[in-house]
Scaffold this active site. Structure first.
Site, PDB file in Angstrom:
ATOM      1  N   GLU A 272       0.854  -1.190   0.000  1.00  0.00           N
ATOM      2  CA  GLU A 272       0.000   0.000   0.000  1.00  0.00           C
ATOM      3  C   GLU A 272       0.892   1.243   0.000  1.00  0.00           C
ATOM      4  O   GLU A 272       2.008   1.210   0.551  1.00  0.00           O
ATOM      5  CB  GLU A 272      -0.884  -0.017   1.267  1.00  0.00           C
ATOM      6  CG  GLU A 272      -1.745   1.223   1.418  1.00  0.00           C
ATOM      7  CD  GLU A 272      -2.818   1.088   2.503  1.00  0.00           C
ATOM      8  OE1 GLU A 272      -2.828   0.079   3.228  1.00  0.00           O
ATOM      9  OE2 GLU A 272      -3.641   2.017   2.617  1.00  0.00           O
TER      10      GLU A 272
ATOM     11  N   ASN B 116      -6.633   1.483   2.816  1.00  0.00           N
ATOM     12  CA  ASN B 116      -7.344   2.734   3.040  1.00  0.00           C
ATOM     13  C   ASN B 116      -6.933   3.794   2.023  1.00  0.00           C
ATOM     14  O   ASN B 116      -7.734   4.650   1.638  1.00  0.00           O
ATOM     15  CB  ASN B 116      -7.065   3.246   4.461  1.00  0.00           C
ATOM     16  CG  ASN B 116      -7.626   2.310   5.522  1.00  0.00           C
ATOM     17  OD1 ASN B 116      -8.505   1.499   5.251  1.00  0.00           O
ATOM     18  ND2 ASN B 116      -7.114   2.408   6.741  1.00  0.00           N
TER      19      ASN B 116
ATOM     20  N   ASN C  81     -12.105  -0.915  -0.921  1.00  0.00           N
ATOM     21  CA  ASN C  81     -11.447  -1.483   0.260  1.00  0.00           C
ATOM     22  C   ASN C  81     -12.221  -1.160   1.523  1.00  0.00           C
ATOM     23  O   ASN C  81     -12.594   0.005   1.741  1.00  0.00           O
ATOM     24  CB  ASN C  81     -10.036  -0.888   0.395  1.00  0.00           C
ATOM     25  CG  ASN C  81      -9.341  -1.325   1.671  1.00  0.00           C
ATOM     26  OD1 ASN C  81      -8.967  -2.493   1.809  1.00  0.00           O
ATOM     27  ND2 ASN C  81      -9.168  -0.405   2.615  1.00  0.00           N
ATOM     28  N   GLU C  82     -12.494  -2.170   2.337  1.00  0.00           N
ATOM     29  CA  GLU C  82     -13.110  -1.989   3.668  1.00  0.00           C
ATOM     30  C   GLU C  82     -14.213  -0.937   3.664  1.00  0.00           C
ATOM     31  O   GLU C  82     -14.211  -0.007   4.489  1.00  0.00           O
ATOM     32  CB  GLU C  82     -12.040  -1.649   4.710  1.00  0.00           C
ATOM     33  CG  GLU C  82     -11.090  -2.792   4.968  1.00  0.00           C
ATOM     34  CD  GLU C  82     -10.156  -2.580   6.167  1.00  0.00           C
ATOM     35  OE1 GLU C  82     -10.103  -1.465   6.715  1.00  0.00           O
ATOM     36  OE2 GLU C  82      -9.476  -3.546   6.541  1.00  0.00           O
TER      37      GLU C  82
ATOM     38  N   TYR D 211      -6.686  -8.808  11.683  1.00  0.00           N
ATOM     39  CA  TYR D 211      -5.380  -8.580  12.306  1.00  0.00           C
ATOM     40  C   TYR D 211      -5.411  -9.113  13.734  1.00  0.00           C
ATOM     41  O   TYR D 211      -6.438  -9.056  14.400  1.00  0.00           O
ATOM     42  CB  TYR D 211      -5.039  -7.082  12.297  1.00  0.00           C
ATOM     43  CG  TYR D 211      -4.770  -6.563  10.890  1.00  0.00           C
ATOM     44  CD1 TYR D 211      -3.554  -6.798  10.265  1.00  0.00           C
ATOM     45  CD2 TYR D 211      -5.739  -5.867  10.182  1.00  0.00           C
ATOM     46  CE1 TYR D 211      -3.306  -6.348   8.978  1.00  0.00           C
ATOM     47  CE2 TYR D 211      -5.498  -5.410   8.885  1.00  0.00           C
ATOM     48  CZ  TYR D 211      -4.274  -5.657   8.291  1.00  0.00           C
ATOM     49  OH  TYR D 211      -4.033  -5.220   7.017  1.00  0.00           O
TER      50      TYR D 211
ATOM     51  N   GLU E 111      -6.264  -9.243   3.535  1.00  0.00           N
ATOM     52  CA  GLU E 111      -5.393  -8.601   4.535  1.00  0.00           C
ATOM     53  C   GLU E 111      -5.400  -9.457   5.790  1.00  0.00           C
ATOM     54  O   GLU E 111      -6.472  -9.669   6.386  1.00  0.00           O
ATOM     55  CB  GLU E 111      -5.880  -7.189   4.895  1.00  0.00           C
ATOM     56  CG  GLU E 111      -5.611  -6.158   3.824  1.00  0.00           C
ATOM     57  CD  GLU E 111      -5.956  -4.739   4.263  1.00  0.00           C
ATOM     58  OE1 GLU E 111      -5.778  -4.398   5.456  1.00  0.00           O
ATOM     59  OE2 GLU E 111      -6.418  -3.975   3.405  1.00  0.00           O
TER      60      GLU E 111
ATOM     61  N   GLN F 175       1.507  -6.392   5.545  1.00  0.00           N
ATOM     62  CA  GLN F 175       1.850  -6.119   4.166  1.00  0.00           C
ATOM     63  C   GLN F 175       3.200  -6.761   3.856  1.00  0.00           C
ATOM     64  O   GLN F 175       3.564  -7.685   4.577  1.00  0.00           O
ATOM     65  CB  GLN F 175       1.836  -4.622   3.936  1.00  0.00           C
ATOM     66  CG  GLN F 175       0.426  -4.016   4.220  1.00  0.00           C
ATOM     67  CD  GLN F 175       0.263  -2.567   3.815  1.00  0.00           C
ATOM     68  OE1 GLN F 175       1.108  -1.962   3.180  1.00  0.00           O
ATOM     69  NE2 GLN F 175      -0.859  -1.951   4.214  1.00  0.00           N
TER      70      GLN F 175
HETATM   71  O1  AHR Z   1      -2.956  -2.745   6.220  1.00  0.00           O
HETATM   72  C1  AHR Z   1      -3.181  -1.573   6.936  1.00  0.00           C
HETATM   73  C2  AHR Z   1      -4.625  -1.080   6.817  1.00  0.00           C
HETATM   74  O2  AHR Z   1      -5.461  -1.983   7.475  1.00  0.00           O
HETATM   75  C3  AHR Z   1      -5.208  -1.003   5.434  1.00  0.00           C
HETATM   76  O3  AHR Z   1      -4.921   0.197   4.803  1.00  0.00           O
HETATM   77  C4  AHR Z   1      -6.671  -1.132   5.667  1.00  0.00           C
HETATM   78  O4  AHR Z   1      -7.338  -1.729   4.588  1.00  0.00           O
HETATM   79  C5  AHR Z   1      -6.768  -1.940   6.950  1.00  0.00           C
HETATM   80  O5  AHR Z   1      -7.613  -1.344   7.859  1.00  0.00           O
END
Ligand code: AHR
Length: 503
Positions: free
Chosen positions: A26, A71, A171-172, A243, A291, A352
């Site tokens: 990103e 994001n 995205n999201e 995450y 992700e 990432q």
């Molecule tokens: O990977 C970091 C961020 O986590 C990304 O930009 C977003 O898609 C997610 O919230």
């Protein structure tokens, strides 16, 4: 303690899609600038890309890299990143409150992917923009020539189309933090119409709609049901993100979280099945888990960088988690979950790849080095290709708060029928006891140990660094044997291992 496992070549979950070993770059922090791109660096190639980083990415054998966000994509103008570099605008990136020079854009990233031996997975902006931007971007990227946008690409130096197959529709979009956040109905309609237009350009594209940003979102899993209701027949994948963190510093519960990941996948697979049945559709939609990673070590530091919100720094060190040995176990467990659920998860992106919550770190004008989590990802990516085996596992368990009873031994097996190898990836979650494990491999015929790598460490919090990159690394395992169709090995307390048999 003892565990028993049975593996057989006829008991298969699914053939693993190679894109299970994807990643993500990103425009965030130092992922691009001083990460993959640093023109003044001693190893920089003619495009200004760091060769030392490319070599590490090649080592990981990554099948696909998602780009340019995240994001970031939700307020990104892709046109800013094409054409002569000196004409590209500097923009304020609203997602991360930084400045974006646009020195790297589509062409530079595509060339980098070719050097890194990987493919692009592109995201279109459905936050601040929409269908029109997406169709122009697609025409620019994939049309051979003879139209306004494809001719612009040719004028910008790229005759052949980039031919990108896999596209994320935003995205999201469920996240209130997202620029252009939408309700499930608003997004579902927009994603459907965008997908329709993109399909009108080419039926062979593979399209990913946004699912939930995580399983704790108040809109989950109704979001998935609504979005799929709008889009089911036009798209191929629904995206999920997750995450992991150990902010509570509670290893047994931290290491139980992959069970929550399993629940999340199972629930969304259920929603897919529900919408499929509702629509009387013969089409199967799958999950793109685009992700995933551990993310928490850098959060306090990031608050200081972003907290004041009073500047627009260029490529500041954001989300630079330094991973420890405990995270090796977590990443091994996450990858095992994806292998076990490879019947529904076809794409997964480690988020990432460089500097930003990443397995590869760089020092500006200095070395690139491997974080602890580099290794479980490496082994899965290299040897986790083929048929995911449906193992029968008997293991002692412990009680966790986050996921109830959890097995101490977490193990997956992958049969590569092309090379004739069976590889097992195993984590022992026990803090103090080794587990004597016997894997019945008689169904594979004669078997010899081809490779055996173990990761253990006396200190769960041990890390690697630019100065000491060899602190947490795999070591050759010993003491394993195959006799009478049984593979016997001892899994040390808190350990990750990869054992590969030639069969
Ligand atoms: O990977 C970091 C961020 O986590 C990304 O930009 C977003 O898609 C997610 O919230």
């Amino acid at each position: 303690m003892k565990a028993a496992v049975t593996a057989h070549p006829r008991y298969v979950v699914s053939e693993i899609d190679p894109r299970l070993y994807g990643s993500f770059i990103e425009h965030l922090g130092r992922a691009v600038y001083t990460g993959i791109y640093e023109p003044g660096h001693p190893t920089a190639d003619a495009n200004g890309m760091r060769r030392d980083v490319i070599d590490l990415v090649r080592e990981l054998n990554i099948s696909i890299v998602r780009y340019p966000g995240g994001n970031f994509v939700s307020a990104y103008n892709w046109e800013d990143g094409v054409g002569p570099k000196h004409e590209r605008p500097v923009r304020l990136d609203l997602a991360w409150h930084t400045s974006e020079s646009n020195e790297v854009g589509l062409h530079e990233f595509a060339d980098w992917c070719a050097s890194a031996n990987t493919e692009m997975m592109l995201a279109v902006n459905l936050g601040s923009r929409g269908l029109d931007e997406a169709r122009n971007f697609l025409e620019y990227t994939n049309h051979p020539g003879g139209s306004e946008w494809s001719d612009k690409r040719i004028a910008n130096g790229r005759k052949e189309p980039f031919d990108v197959k896999l596209w994320c529709l935003g995205n999201e979009m469920d996240g209130p933090w997202q620029i252009g956040h939408k309700t499930a109905d608003e997004y579902g309609r927009l994603a459907h119409e965008t997908a329709k237009a993109m399909r009108a350009f080419s039926k062979s594209l593979e399209l990913v709609v946004c699912g939930s940003s995580n399983a704790k979102m108040p809109t989950y899993p109704e979001w998935e049901a609504t979005v799929l209701d709008h889009t089911y027949n036009e798209i191929d994948y629904i995206s999920l993100h997750m995450y992991f963190d150990n902010e509570a510093n509670d290893a047994p519960n931290y290491l139980a979280m992959s069970e929550k990941l399993d629940d999340y996948i199972a629930s969304v697979a259920g929603v897919i099945a529900y919408v499929k049945a509702k629509k009387r559709s013969s089409k199967q939609v799958y999950i793109s888990f685009d992700e995933w990673n551990v993310w928490y070590h850098s959060k306090e530091k990031d608050k200081k960088i972003l907290g004041g919100n009073d500047g627009w720094p260029f490529a500041p060190p954001l989300l630079e988690d330094i991973y420890n040995f405990e995270d090796v176990l977590q990443v091994g467990l996450i990858l095992n979950t994806f292998i076990r659920r490879s019947d529904v998860v076809k794409i997964a992106c480690l988020a990432q790849l460089v500097n930003v919550i990443a397995p590869i770190m760089t020092v500006a004008n200095g070395p690139a080095w491997r974080q602890t989590i580099f290794y479980p990802y490496l082994f899965a990516s290299l040897y986790g290709r083929g048929n995911a085996l449906d193992l029968k596992v008997e293991s002692p368990t412990y009680k966790s708060i986050v996921a109830g009873d959890v097995s101490y031994v977490d193990v997956t097996g992958v049969h590569d029928t092309k090379t004739g190898h069976v590889t097992f990836f195993a984590v022992n979650r026990h803090s103090s006891e080794a587990i004597e494990t016997v894997i019945d491999v008689a169904g594979f015929g004669a078997a010899d140990i081809a490779d055996y790598q173990v990761m253990t460490h006396a200190d769960l919090k041990a890390v690697n660094s630019a100065e000491n990159p060899g602190n947490v690394v795999p070591k050759k395992g010993s003491g394993a044997s195959v006799a009478g169709g049984k593979l016997s090995l001892s899994l040390p307390a808190y350990s990750y291992q990869m054992i590969r048999l030639k069969v």
